[in-house]
Scaffold this active site. Structure first.
Site, mmCIF file in Angstrom:
data_model
loop_
_atom_site.group_PDB
_atom_site.id
_atom_site.type_symbol
_atom_site.label_atom_id
_atom_site.label_comp_id
_atom_site.label_asym_id
_atom_site.label_seq_id
_atom_site.Cartn_x
_atom_site.Cartn_y
_atom_site.Cartn_z
ATOM 1 C CB CYS A 162 -0.918 -0.004 1.212
ATOM 2 S SG CYS A 162 -1.828 -1.544 1.385
ATOM 3 C CG HIS A 301 -2.280 4.060 5.343
ATOM 4 N ND1 HIS A 301 -2.094 3.950 3.986
ATOM 5 C CD2 HIS A 301 -2.401 2.782 5.817
ATOM 6 C CE1 HIS A 301 -2.102 2.666 3.637
ATOM 7 N NE2 HIS A 301 -2.296 1.944 4.726
ATOM 8 C CD GLU A 312 -2.333 7.361 9.227
ATOM 9 O OE1 GLU A 312 -1.863 8.127 8.356
ATOM 10 O OE2 GLU A 312 -3.302 6.601 9.023
ATOM 11 C CE LYS A 333 -5.666 3.988 1.989
ATOM 12 N NZ LYS A 333 -4.800 5.169 2.219
ATOM 13 C CG HIS A 338 -6.461 0.472 1.075
ATOM 14 N ND1 HIS A 338 -5.506 1.073 0.274
ATOM 15 C CD2 HIS A 338 -5.776 -0.019 2.150
ATOM 16 C CE1 HIS A 338 -4.317 0.946 0.826
ATOM 17 N NE2 HIS A 338 -4.459 0.288 1.967
ATOM 18 C CG PHE A 398 -0.260 -5.836 4.321
ATOM 19 C CD1 PHE A 398 -0.840 -5.030 5.283
ATOM 20 C CD2 PHE A 398 -1.031 -6.838 3.761
ATOM 21 C CE1 PHE A 398 -2.153 -5.216 5.693
ATOM 22 C CE2 PHE A 398 -2.350 -7.037 4.167
ATOM 23 C CZ PHE A 398 -2.908 -6.228 5.131
#
Length: 412
Positions: A162, A301, A312, A333, A338, A398
């Site tokens: 991502c 994010h 975050e 998002k 996403h 990830f």
């Protein structure tokens, strides 16, 4: 060192098929999430996705050529075509050997792999398309963009889940800043709303199983339960300031900072301390010669997963200190889903447009903030901030891949 500016942008998203539609949509809080239609979900707990609707690749690509591209490459070529057109670059307007492409995809042509496997199992290996490999491999988006526009400088495909397209933009900035390129098309694309990909994410409990599109993606809210798969592409034409000025280009923003770190912690879970993603933010801000107090907006994010959003938030507090309570933050998002490897590029465009217009896009579906998520996430309605000049965009992938870019309003 050269300053690096944005002279073109292109987007294919669940909210709109170009930058104008995308930006109008996210300003208005348009929800691009709907009932998943790409395949039959009868045996799936996941029922929603953020799909790109009404996309016709032949608007951008010759019909025969389009059939030899994976969907992610089609999105990439479309977004890059818009960005290059907006930039005003022509083949005679730049040195092709100093114009490159750094454009990634987290997964690549997953649907091609699935279709090829099915064809082989049902009809034998001779029925697998000879174009399967070049349709499937992740670097082909960058390759098609370079071929379409005659870009003969360095061309490659970063892959960092991502964080892919944020890394792409940061590395493109560095290539231009340090004199290796004059022009670079940077970004990412993704088209992984397929049975195997959705099943894999579903079985790791990463995706929400909420069937209502208006409740499925709610970053920073108490009811968040997982991310929503999206698809699309974002492309930015980055250019050295001297090159852009020499040809009289319109400038849409400046990429002034970049930071990248690795959690070295877990294959899917983020660093629970927040220290390492915080370091990426700090590096990007310092790279631009600024301080946290100078940042007006953070495109988070913000995945709407139980783990990401408080981590975050913690990272922002570490990186920003007292300034954390003053900065505007939102997760686009909540509207686009996403976009995986394309997320960072599309969100960079949101940052550039926010700084250009002084409008901060909202986080929709944020009605009951988690007590651990106690910052200003611009809930539900866009905020006007005409004095805004500096934004950062976070991407946390990830494997612990963290990337942050800093985008400034261009002021000469």
């Amino acid at each position: 060192m050269e300053r690096v500016v944005i002279t073109g942008m292109g987007a294919v998203t669940p909210v709109g098929l170009n930058v104008e539609e995308f930006w109008k949509g996210i300003q208005e809080g348009k929800n691009g999430i709907g009932t998943l239609s790409a395949f039959d979900t009868e045996n799936f707990k996941v029922k929603v996705a953020a799909e790109v609707k009404d996309f016709d690749p032949t608007v951008y690509i010759d019909k025969k050529e389009a059939k030899r591209m994976g969907r992610f490459s089609q999105f990439a070529v479309a977004a890059a075509q818009e960005a290059m057109a907006q930039s005003g670059l022509k083949e005679s307007g730049f040195d092709p050997l100093r114009a490159g492409v750094i454009f990634g995809s987290g997964i690549g042509g997953m649907e091609v792999l699935e279709e090829g496997k099915q064809a082989m199992m049902e009809k034998g290996p001779r029925r697998v398309s000879p174009f399967a490999i070049p349709m499937m491999i992740s670097n082909m988006a960058a390759a098609h963009i370079s071929m379409a526009h005659g870009l003969q400088g360095q061309s490659y495909c970063p892959v960092s889940a991502c964080a892919t397209s944020t890394h792409a933009i940061g590395e493109a900035m560095r290539a231009i800043r340090h004199g290796y390129l004059d022009v670079c098309v940077a970004g990412g694309s993704e088209a992984a709303i397929t049975e195997v990909a959705v099943a894999g994410f579903m079985n790791m409990h990463a995706l929400t199983t909420e069937p209502d599109p208006e409740k499925a993606c709610c970053p920073f809210d108490q009811s968040r339960s997982g991310f929503v798969m999206g698809e699309g592409a974002g492309a930015l034409v980055l250019e050295s300031l001297s090159h852009a000025l020499a040809r009289g280009a319109k400038i849409y923003g400046e990429v002034a900072g970049y930071g990248a770190t690795s959690d070295a912690h877990h294959i899917t879970a983020p660093d629970p301390t927040g220290n390492i993603p915080a370091r990426a933010m700090t590096l990007a801000i310092e790279d631009a010669g600024l301080t946290p107090a100078d940042v007006d907006y953070i495109n988070a994010h913000g995945t709407s997963t139980p783990v990401n959003d408080p981590c975050e938030t913690k990272a922002i507090k570490i990186a920003f200190g007292d300034a954390a309570s003053k900065v505007k933050i939102s997760s686009t998002k909540s509207m686009t889903g996403h976009l995986l490897g394309a997320a960072g590029a599309v969100e960079a465009i949101a940052c550039a447009k926010a700084m250009e217009t002084g409008i901060i896009p909202p986080t929709i579906h944020l009605n009951n903030p988690d007590e651990e998520c106690d910052l200003d996430y611009v809930p539900n309605t866009a905020a006007e901030l005409p004095e805004a000049k500096v934004a950062i965009s976070n991407s946390l992938g990830f494997g612990g891949h963290n990337a942050t870019i800093l985008i400034k309003k261009y002021e000469g």
